[in-house]
Motif scaffolding. Structure first.
Motif, PDB file in Angstrom:
ATOM      1  N   LEU A 237     -43.790 -33.849  17.434  1.00  0.00           N
ATOM      2  CA  LEU A 237     -42.497 -33.303  17.847  1.00  0.00           C
ATOM      3  C   LEU A 237     -42.666 -32.300  18.986  1.00  0.00           C
ATOM      4  O   LEU A 237     -41.851 -32.271  19.922  1.00  0.00           O
ATOM      5  CB  LEU A 237     -41.811 -32.628  16.656  1.00  0.00           C
ATOM      6  N   THR A 238     -43.708 -31.491  18.920  1.00  0.00           N
ATOM      7  CA  THR A 238     -43.952 -30.512  19.984  1.00  0.00           C
ATOM      8  C   THR A 238     -44.233 -31.203  21.310  1.00  0.00           C
ATOM      9  O   THR A 238     -43.684 -30.822  22.362  1.00  0.00           O
ATOM     10  CB  THR A 238     -45.129 -29.605  19.603  1.00  0.00           C
ATOM     11  N   GLN A 239     -45.095 -32.228  21.288  1.00  0.00           N
ATOM     12  CA  GLN A 239     -45.404 -32.967  22.505  1.00  0.00           C
ATOM     13  C   GLN A 239     -44.171 -33.690  23.047  1.00  0.00           C
ATOM     14  O   GLN A 239     -43.962 -33.759  24.264  1.00  0.00           O
ATOM     15  CB  GLN A 239     -46.520 -33.989  22.220  1.00  0.00           C
ATOM     16  N   PHE A 240     -43.367 -34.233  22.132  1.00  0.00           N
ATOM     17  CA  PHE A 240     -42.183 -34.982  22.545  1.00  0.00           C
ATOM     18  C   PHE A 240     -41.139 -34.074  23.190  1.00  0.00           C
ATOM     19  O   PHE A 240     -40.439 -34.467  24.136  1.00  0.00           O
ATOM     20  CB  PHE A 240     -41.581 -35.683  21.318  1.00  0.00           C
ATOM     21  N   GLN A 241     -41.043 -32.848  22.726  1.00  0.00           N
ATOM     22  CA  GLN A 241     -40.004 -31.938  23.221  1.00  0.00           C
ATOM     23  C   GLN A 241     -40.362 -31.264  24.542  1.00  0.00           C
ATOM     24  O   GLN A 241     -39.470 -30.844  25.292  1.00  0.00           O
ATOM     25  CB  GLN A 241     -39.732 -30.874  22.149  1.00  0.00           C
ATOM     26  N   ARG A 242     -41.639 -31.180  24.875  1.00  0.00           N
ATOM     27  CA  ARG A 242     -42.068 -30.390  26.032  1.00  0.00           C
ATOM     28  C   ARG A 242     -41.462 -30.882  27.343  1.00  0.00           C
ATOM     29  O   ARG A 242     -41.099 -30.068  28.196  1.00  0.00           O
ATOM     30  CB  ARG A 242     -43.600 -30.409  26.126  1.00  0.00           C
ATOM     31  N   ASN A 243     -41.358 -32.176  27.533  1.00  0.00           N
ATOM     32  CA  ASN A 243     -40.805 -32.706  28.778  1.00  0.00           C
ATOM     33  C   ASN A 243     -39.316 -33.013  28.677  1.00  0.00           C
ATOM     34  O   ASN A 243     -38.740 -33.600  29.593  1.00  0.00           O
ATOM     35  CB  ASN A 243     -41.557 -33.991  29.171  1.00  0.00           C
TER      36      ASN A 243
END
Length: 410
Positions: free
Chosen positions: A118-124
């Motif tokens: 979720l963190t990786q998905f939200q960054r961009n």
């Protein structure tokens, strides 16, 4: 069968614990476990989130399914409510993505893997996604979609507990009541799930939309009723002293992730009761003594699919069979819906849908997924090709009678 797993030293040691008469059934049970690699899990869950992000108004709120603390059997509220006459939820941050450590050696489960995704998905996508926002951020950004994310829906109780925690907040119920126009809507996204657990979550009072990538196979969905009874009896007899032999809530799920095996899987795989040597001790699938990695190559996956579909020739390992023929073979018994085939084979729902469309173009199945005459002919030819053709024995020598009878009516 998935011979790659069966040949592993750890699997051989696990199988050696069974009595000789039960060993073939144990091999069949192990060979049909669906293994999900870490790359497949990450890419599959990310693809689901991308689809749901584009499916409605933005921005959306993403929440990680973590265990909620309870008080007298009721989960604590998801957001803070001040003690005053008007119960208006407040706070800029929502529940933590990861459970807070409250004791030494406290374990982190699959929620840690999901939190990282979720963190990786939200960054961009920060303009379109808020990660675990509180009520103040929800009002400020006009968020109208509550999306709960998890790796696996087993019994559905954990997801329902999280939804109950949100439902206890008066502001959330107020937002939801205006859902027909611009109100709040609930969604649950999971990589895999059991049909019973998915149905349980859908029955929640907030009426969430549930989206899964794979319907997890179970003993009863994969095997015929006669075979399923034999394998369930095997799970009840090995190992002894287990409270839930078929897993939590009798799930009997035949699936394992790279990060863990769900507790809804049969205890024969992970229990260590009374000295039983577990194949996945404490439901862990990583380490040098696990057969997990042995079954993740393309050939092993194709073998498992062929065996799960019941193809006789493929179970003997005589030929390579396409995914279209495997799905066609799985359609020989009902139910024949996309979810049923996904659960029977442990195959991606989107992949099943695409294969079914291809089978309709080939005129092997009808619009209702019934096998046509052309499709039956394909399966018959495949079955005939896998069966050995026995030729009559011939003696090249001359024939001589060994006994003579008297002539009649002479």
């Amino acid at each position: 069968m998935n011979n790659a797993i069966l040949r592993h030293n750890c699997a051989q040691a696990w199988l050696a614990q069974f009595e000789e008469g039960d060993r073939s059934a144990a091999e069949k049970l192990l060979a049909l476990v669906t293994l999900i690699s870490s790359d497949e899990f990450r890419s599959g869950l990310t693809a689901l989130l991308e689809d749901r992000l584009e499916a409605g108004p933005q921005p959306i709120a993403l929440y990680n399914e973590v265990e909620r603390r309870h008080w007298k059997g009721v989960p604590n509220r998801l957001f803070k409510e001040p003690r005053r006459k008007i119960k208006r939820a407040c706070g800029r941050s929502g529940p933590s993505l990861m459970p807070r450590q409250r004791s030494i050696d406290e374990e982190v489960g699959s929620e840690g893997v999901v939190a990282n995704i979720l963190t990786q998905f939200q960054r961009n996508r920060k303009q379109r996604i808020s990660l675990s926002p509180g009520p103040d951020i929800i009002r400020e950004r006009h968020i109208r979609r509550f999306v709960l994310v998890t790796d696996f829906i087993g019994s559905g109780k954990r997801a329902c507990s999280f939804l109950d925690a949100a439902w206890r907040v008066r502001s959330v119920r107020s937002w939801w009541s205006r859902r027909a126009r611009s109100g709040w809507s609930f969604e649950v996204v999971a990589f895999a799930g059991l049909p019973s657990g998915i149905a349980e979550v859908r029955r929640h009072r907030c009426q969430p939309r549930v989206t899964v990538r794979v319907i997890a196979p179970t003993i009863r969905s994969t095997f015929l009723p006669s075979e399923a009874r034999i394998l369930e009896d095997l799970c009840h007899r090995y190992p002894t002293g287990v409270v839930s032999p078929l897993g939590y809530d009798d799930g009997a799920a035949l699936i394992a992730f790279a990060h863990s095996m769900p507790n809804n899987a049969p205890a024969v795989f992970w229990s260590q009761a009374k000295g039983w040597r577990a194949l996945f001790p404490a439901r862990t699938t990583t380490g040098t003594e696990t057969p997990f990695e042995a079954g993740l190559d393309a050939a092993a996956i194709q073998e498992r699919l062929g065996a799960a579909s019941g193809l006789i020739s493929y179970a003997k390992g005589e030929a390579h069979i396409s995914i279209e023929v495997i799905v066609l073979s799985a359609l020989r018994r009902s139910p024949r819906s996309v979810d049923a085939i996904s659960g029977r084979l442990g195959l991606d729902r989107a992949k099943v849908n695409a294969v079914l469309n291809e089978l309709r173009k080939l005129e092997w199945i009808s619009e209702s997924n019934q096998i046509t005459e052309r499709g039956r002919l394909v399966l018959k030819r495949l079955q005939d090709a896998g069966e050995p053709k026995l030729l009559p024995r011939s003696d090249p020598g001359l024939y001589f009678p060994k006994s003579l009878r008297a002539l009649r009516n002479v």
